[in-house]
Enzyme design. Structure first.
Site, mmCIF file in Angstrom:
data_model
loop_
_atom_site.group_PDB
_atom_site.id
_atom_site.type_symbol
_atom_site.label_atom_id
_atom_site.label_comp_id
_atom_site.label_asym_id
_atom_site.label_seq_id
_atom_site.Cartn_x
_atom_site.Cartn_y
_atom_site.Cartn_z
ATOM 1 N N SER A 188 0.844 -1.188 0.000
ATOM 2 C CA SER A 188 0.000 0.000 0.000
ATOM 3 C C SER A 188 0.886 1.247 0.000
ATOM 4 O O SER A 188 1.671 1.438 -0.924
ATOM 5 C CB SER A 188 -0.965 -0.039 1.191
ATOM 6 O OG SER A 188 -1.996 0.902 1.036
ATOM 7 N N ASP A 207 -8.823 -5.212 -6.067
ATOM 8 C CA ASP A 207 -8.498 -4.183 -5.073
ATOM 9 C C ASP A 207 -9.397 -2.959 -5.267
ATOM 10 O O ASP A 207 -9.307 -2.282 -6.282
ATOM 11 C CB ASP A 207 -7.025 -3.787 -5.223
ATOM 12 C CG ASP A 207 -6.522 -2.942 -4.057
ATOM 13 O OD1 ASP A 207 -7.357 -2.307 -3.376
ATOM 14 O OD2 ASP A 207 -5.299 -2.916 -3.837
ATOM 15 N N HIS A 237 -7.448 -5.548 -1.309
ATOM 16 C CA HIS A 237 -6.257 -4.724 -1.108
ATOM 17 C C HIS A 237 -5.108 -5.482 -0.446
ATOM 18 O O HIS A 237 -3.972 -5.054 -0.525
ATOM 19 C CB HIS A 237 -6.600 -3.484 -0.283
ATOM 20 C CG HIS A 237 -5.480 -2.501 -0.169
ATOM 21 N ND1 HIS A 237 -4.769 -2.068 -1.273
ATOM 22 C CD2 HIS A 237 -4.920 -1.889 0.903
ATOM 23 C CE1 HIS A 237 -3.844 -1.208 -0.880
ATOM 24 N NE2 HIS A 237 -3.912 -1.090 0.428
#
Length: 707
Positions: free
Chosen positions: A577, A652, A684
């Site tokens: 991320s 995602d 995600h």
């Protein structure tokens, strides 16, 4: 004597060798799947205070209900099989248990809602629609609200009634769900009033928000699942707050006052149920208005405003120290750290209750003239419990340093406190509201004691401009300071995150210990911009994400180089991320420093990210063209020299695939070879059993290429 001395030395050597041999080696599968299962320290699970009593309850192995007195004994009172038999259900555990009163609790598993009386051994069951979501009880556990698709409904918990609060045929009008993509402390979309006579709820109009396609490969042919995704600088949702009156079945709406794409956050009802207090946040997130509305949805007054050149981010609703007064406590970082400000319901600042030069984390209770809150204290690695009264007298209630999770009973007299620290796997106690220990409930053992693992070392280093930065270093168990070890830097580095804490494992994952025992130094540094350090530390990243963070990470490399045993010609970096964004930034901005990178779920250009988060830190692409261009990984791709593996979940909805695929395309255009691995149908992050596959993929890549 000399012979005896040698004999003793031989015995000691044999003992040490035998002891080392007896140590178990942690497998990667155990490290990944066992962290929160096999090796998770014993805990008190499902703790609840029983209302208006000095009684509490918790779950033993999730299936047995234990009830105890604060200064008395505990007793096993019920097994889940008894509930199943009485109500004709098949619950495997006491799912979502909450106490309605001393005798009756409520359970909720998926769409089934149970009430059960432990004295009469009788109860009720209702079944909500199969696809009901966001199940939310009122404070008395008499009614339950839930969403179906884009509409909101409610029912009694004892007799099923499918009562519609909203009836919108237009799927762009969404009620009862979280808005603003759960930014600004928004974790729910349903807000029952204190008596349960009113039901407030978020409603968002997403008509102008772009659809984003996610591919579903589980059907033949594949289908597209479209989500609403407002990217930075593009049209966003329009928020309202509905107020539904259960008696007359009428709804009034609160709309934004200062901009139709502004945000509505931090909703709270006053104790007398006459008013709602909330914050309207400008889309720029540089200005907020704290507003008072009546229960009919009329604006009564703007209580106060806050502005900042970087961002203003209210994350916590108003709290009320007394149920007999509408005067409230508001959390603001206006003086550089989150502190508590005491306001009258008319918006007069009565006093600043705290003036701490450290971060408040959460308000855990407010009643009887006192506010209980967790905060870091002087060391930002801790989570400690404090209380302050409306006169501003503050007391630290948890003297033991560590990471505390607490629950205060309804009278404010007793506190359940469960905590861990660097040397404490887990400890659970009950203490009085002055902090005095009343009962030791649990002191967990180290389930990794028989494994061949070294403890992490947590230290501070100075950045090049003199700022303290926390680091965590994990070494091999057979570490030899005369050898040179390759390095893996694990990074996140983004807002709100803190990777290093005074807790069991020090915030690390067990796979890091596994990798260390393969002959690695595993290093982590919480750079500026990360959480729990205050405005000066966190807001420095504004309009230039990745710039100061990268500089701080390079200072970490300089520190590693000074140790003598870290081979700084073999440094790998891995993150997910924001950590994926940082991995890419480090690999491309300092290609001579970082040899291998594995970036998962990464932001590659902030123009592709959601408006709520992206605009807070970067402003819009139009307002900050230079910043967007400078921080884009796509614009830095030509600098890559090392081996880079990009990973992304194909479904995602947070960092959409456009990020990764756009960067891959750029590498193709440049003729630069990189590696790419998708995880089909994962969102995600990669969870469940596939996480072993993920970590094997990541660490094999690091070990293979970081030679």
């Amino acid at each position: 004597m000399e012979l005896y001395r040698r004999f003793i030395l031989v015995l000691i050597s044999i003992f040490l060798i035998t002891n080392v041999d007896a140590q178990k080696e942690l497998t990667l599968e155990e490290a990944v799947l066992g962290q929160y299962q096999q090796f998770y320290p014993d805990h008190i699970f499902g703790f609840n205070w029983i209302e208006n009593q000095n009684k509490y309850a918790y779950l033993k192995q999730y299936q047995t209900l234990v009830v105890g007195m604060v200064e008395g004994e505990e007793k096993e009172v019920l097994h889940i099989s008894e509930v199943n038999e009485a109500l004709g259900v098949r619950f495997n555990y006491f799912a979502g248990i909450k106490w309605k009163d001393e005798h009756t609790f409520v359970l909720n598993l998926r769409n089934e809602v149970l009430t059960y009386n432990i004295d009469t051994k009788k109860g009720t069951k209702i079944e909500l629609p199969e696809n009901a979501e966001r199940i939310t009880f009122d404070h008395q556990y008499n009614n339950v609200a839930y969403t179906l698709d884009n509409n909101l409904f409610y029912s009694s918990v004892t007799k099923y009634e499918h009562i519609a609060v909203t009836k919108n045929d237009d799927s762009n009008i969404v009620s009862g769900q979280e808005i603003a993509r759960s930014e600004m402390g928004i974790t729910q979309g349903i807000f029952w009033s204190p008596t349960g006579e009113h039901l407030a709820f978020y409603q968002k109009d997403e008509s102008n928000v772009s659809d984003y396609p996610l591919l579903n490969i589980l059907e033949t042919p594949g289908t597209l699942n479209s989500i609403k995704y407002p990217m930075t600088g593009q049209p966003s949702e329009k928020a309202k707050l509905g107020i539904y009156n259960l008696k007359n079945a009428k709804t009034n709406f609160i709309s934004t006052e200062h901009g139709e794409e502004n945000y509505l956050t931090n909703v709270s009802w006053t104790p007398d149920e006459q008013f709602i207090i909330l914050a309207e946040v400008a889309r720029s997130q540089k200005h907020i208005w704290v507003q008072k509305y009546n229960a009919e949805g009329d604006l009564v007054k703007t209580l106060f405003e806050e502005k900042k050149d970087t961002w203003v981010e209210p994350e916590k609703p108003a709290h009320f120290p007394s149920k007999k007064s509408n005067d409230f406590v508001w959390v603001s970082e206006r003086d550089g750290f989150d502190n508590l400000y005491y306001y009258s319901i008319e918006g007069e600042l009565k006093s600043q209750l705290t003036s701490n030069a450290f971060m408040l984390k959460d308000i855990v209770a407010a009643h009887h003239g006192e506010v209980f809150f967790t905060a870091t204290g002087e060391n930002p690695l801790n989570t400690l419990l404090y209380k302050v009264n409306t006169k501003g007298k503050q007391v630290l209630l948890t003297k033991e340093l560590g990471t505390h999770s607490v629950d205060v009973n309804c009278t404010g007299e007793y506190i359940f406190d469960q905590f861990s620290a660097h040397d404490i796997p887990n400890k659970a106690v009950i203490r009085k509201s002055n902090g005095k220990l009343v009962k030791l409930m649990l002191e967990a053992e180290n389930k990794l004691a028989d494994y061949n693992l070294a403890k992490a070392e947590v230290k501070t280093i100075k950045s090049r401009d003199g700022v303290d930065l926390y680091t965590r270093t994990i070494k091999p168990r057979d570490f030899d300071s005369t050898k040179k070890y390759p390095v893996l830097i694990y990074v996140y580095g983004g807002p709100h995150a803190q990777l290093i804490t005074n807790s069991w494992y020090d915030g690390a994952s067990l796979w890091m210990h596994w990798l260390a025992n393969q002959g690695y130094i595993v290093f982590t540094l919480d750079n500026r911009g990360s959480g729990n350090r205050g405005v000066e530390f966190e807001h420095i990243i504004h309009r230039n994400l990745g710039v100061i963070e990268h500089q701080d990470q390079l200072d970490g490399v300089e520190y590693l180089s000074s140790l003598g045993y870290a081979d700084t010609s073999r440094i790998a970096v891995h993150g997910w991320s924001y950590g994926g964004f940082m991995t890419g930034t480090m690999m491309m901005k300092s290609p001579e420093v970082f040899k291998v990178g594995v970036a998962g779920g990464l932001v590659t250009d902030w123009k592709y990210y959601e408006a709520m988060y992206g605009e807070r830190y970067m402003d819009t692409p139009e307002e900050n063209k230079e910043g967007y261009e400078k921080t884009s990984l796509i614009n830095q791709a030509e600098n890559l020299k090392g081996d880079l593996l990009l990973i992304h979940g194909t479904s995602d909805p947070v960092v959409v695939m456009q990020h990764n695929l756009s960067l891959v395309k750029k590498f193709v255009d440049l003729g630069i070879q990189i590696d790419f691995f998708p995880y089909p149908m994962h969102e995600h992050n990669v969870r469940g059993k596939d996480r072993v596959h993920l970590m094997r993929k990541v660490l094999d890549y690091v070990i293979k290429n970081n030679q």
